[in-house]
Design an enzyme around this catalytic site. Structure first.
Site, short mmCIF file in Angstrom:
data_model
loop_
_atom_site.label_atom_id
_atom_site.label_comp_id
_atom_site.label_asym_id
_atom_site.label_seq_id
_atom_site.Cartn_x
_atom_site.Cartn_y
_atom_site.Cartn_z
N ASN A 150 0.84 -1.21 0.00
CA ASN A 150 0.00 0.00 0.00
C ASN A 150 0.87 1.25 0.00
O ASN A 150 0.54 2.24 -0.66
CB ASN A 150 -0.96 0.00 1.19
CG ASN A 150 -2.19 -0.85 0.92
OD1 ASN A 150 -3.05 -0.46 0.14
ND2 ASN A 150 -2.24 -2.02 1.55
N ARG A 188 0.07 -1.73 15.01
CA ARG A 188 -0.12 -1.31 16.41
C ARG A 188 -1.40 -0.48 16.52
O ARG A 188 -1.73 0.26 15.58
CB ARG A 188 1.05 -0.45 16.92
CG ARG A 188 2.42 -0.99 16.68
CD ARG A 188 2.63 -2.38 17.19
NE ARG A 188 2.64 -2.49 18.63
CZ ARG A 188 2.70 -3.65 19.28
NH1 ARG A 188 2.73 -4.79 18.61
NH2 ARG A 188 2.70 -3.68 20.60
N ASN A 246 -6.58 4.96 7.75
CA ASN A 246 -6.20 3.54 7.76
C ASN A 246 -6.90 2.82 6.61
O ASN A 246 -7.94 3.23 6.13
CB ASN A 246 -6.63 2.90 9.09
CG ASN A 246 -6.17 1.46 9.21
OD1 ASN A 246 -5.03 1.12 8.88
ND2 ASN A 246 -7.06 0.59 9.68
N HIS A 306 -8.44 -0.99 5.65
CA HIS A 306 -8.83 -2.27 6.25
C HIS A 306 -9.39 -3.18 5.15
O HIS A 306 -10.23 -2.74 4.35
CB HIS A 306 -9.89 -2.06 7.34
CG HIS A 306 -10.27 -3.34 8.01
ND1 HIS A 306 -9.44 -3.99 8.90
CD2 HIS A 306 -11.37 -4.12 7.88
CE1 HIS A 306 -10.02 -5.11 9.30
NE2 HIS A 306 -11.17 -5.22 8.70
N GLN A 366 -7.72 -3.74 -4.94
CA GLN A 366 -8.64 -2.62 -4.67
C GLN A 366 -8.07 -1.69 -3.59
O GLN A 366 -8.30 -0.48 -3.64
CB GLN A 366 -10.02 -3.16 -4.25
CG GLN A 366 -10.71 -3.93 -5.34
CD GLN A 366 -10.89 -3.09 -6.60
OE1 GLN A 366 -11.31 -1.94 -6.55
NE2 GLN A 366 -10.56 -3.66 -7.75
C1 GRF Z 1 -3.20 -4.89 3.84
O1 GRF Z 1 -4.04 -5.93 3.46
C2 GRF Z 1 -3.93 -3.94 4.76
O2 GRF Z 1 -5.26 -3.77 4.43
C3 GRF Z 1 -3.78 -4.63 6.08
O3 GRF Z 1 -2.49 -5.15 6.09
C4 GRF Z 1 -2.06 -5.38 4.75
C5 GRF Z 1 -0.81 -4.62 4.53
O4 GRF Z 1 -0.20 -4.91 3.31
N1 GRF Z 1 -4.06 -3.70 7.17
P1 GRF Z 1 1.01 -4.03 2.75
O5 GRF Z 1 2.10 -4.00 3.81
O6 GRF Z 1 0.48 -2.65 2.43
O7 GRF Z 1 1.47 -4.76 1.53
#
Ligand code: GRF
Length: 203
Positions: free
Chosen positions: A13, A90, A106, A108, A172
């Site tokens: 991400n 955390r 955030n 999710h 997504q």
């Molecule tokens: C993602 O699926 C996010 O939604 C969740 O943890 C994962 C993190 O993936 N909270 P990355 O480190 O961004 O690849």
């Protein structure tokens, strides 16, 4: 918008956010990437793109508030005004939230309020849900709870495993997170109770 990004792991991400900002789809300057884990893959990824990185290890602090204050200090030192949690593992405290009111976001991997907490994709599979998805939300003091900025639905297919479903959701996440952050560049956000005006609803 001066962005601080908090990570704990691989950072896909984070990569989507950095790509969107360097391609001009997200009008934000990534100022610092902070991980609470020294081995997080996302740190190298940020460094390759020339974004400063720091490790603030939660284990070095006796209290969660002290850990969060160290995060605030590092973020402020880099002029951050908006904080994106991107796979940050955390729970945050008012120490961080009060320093950046309505500016901590955030991602999710489910359609909140369904399947909060860990292993949201596994929860959706085990429940037998036919649709799950992604939520981008402002962070408040409860886990996976704050006002929703954007949601996208993702189908659960026959034969899905946790891995195949997670991969479909992740696509997504990468699409939606930069779009939702871009909303925060058009300030001020109109928030009434939990409802954010102009949020993104994406089928
Ligand atoms: C993602 O699926 C996010 O939604 C969740 O943890 C994962 C993190 O993936 N909270 P990355 O480190 O961004 O690849």
């Amino acid at each position: 918008m001066n962005l601080g990004i908090l990570i704990s792991g691989r950072g896909s991400n984070l990569e989507a956010i950095l790509a969107a900002s360097s391609e001009g789809r997200l009008h934000a300057r990534p100022r610092i990437v902070i991980s609470n884990r020294a081995g997080a893959g996302g740190l190298a990824l940020a460094a390759r793109r020339g974004v400063p990185t720091a490790v603030v290890a939660h284990g070095d602090f006796a209290r969660r508030e002290d850990f969060d204050q160290a995060l605030v200090d590092a973020l402020r030192a880099h002029d951050v005004d908006t904080v994106a949690l991107a796979g940050f593992d955390r729970l945050v405290t008012p120490q961080l939230l009060d320093a950046f009111p309505h500016r901590v976001v955030n991602v999710h991997p489910a359609l909140l309020p369904a399947f909060p907490g860990l292993h949201a994709q596994r929860q959706a599979l085990e429940y037998g849900a036919k649709v799950t998805g992604v939520t981008i939300h402002l962070v408040d003091e409860q886990m996976d709870h704050g006002p929703i900025l954007a949601q996208a639905a993702v189908p659960v297919l026959d034969g899905d495993t946790e891995e195949t479903l997670s991969a479909r959701i992740l696509e997504q996440e990468h699409r939606l997170y930069p779009l939702a952050l871009q909303m925060l560049t058009r300030s001020p956000l109109q928030i009434e109770g939990r409802r954010v005006q102009g949020g993104i609803s994406s089928p």
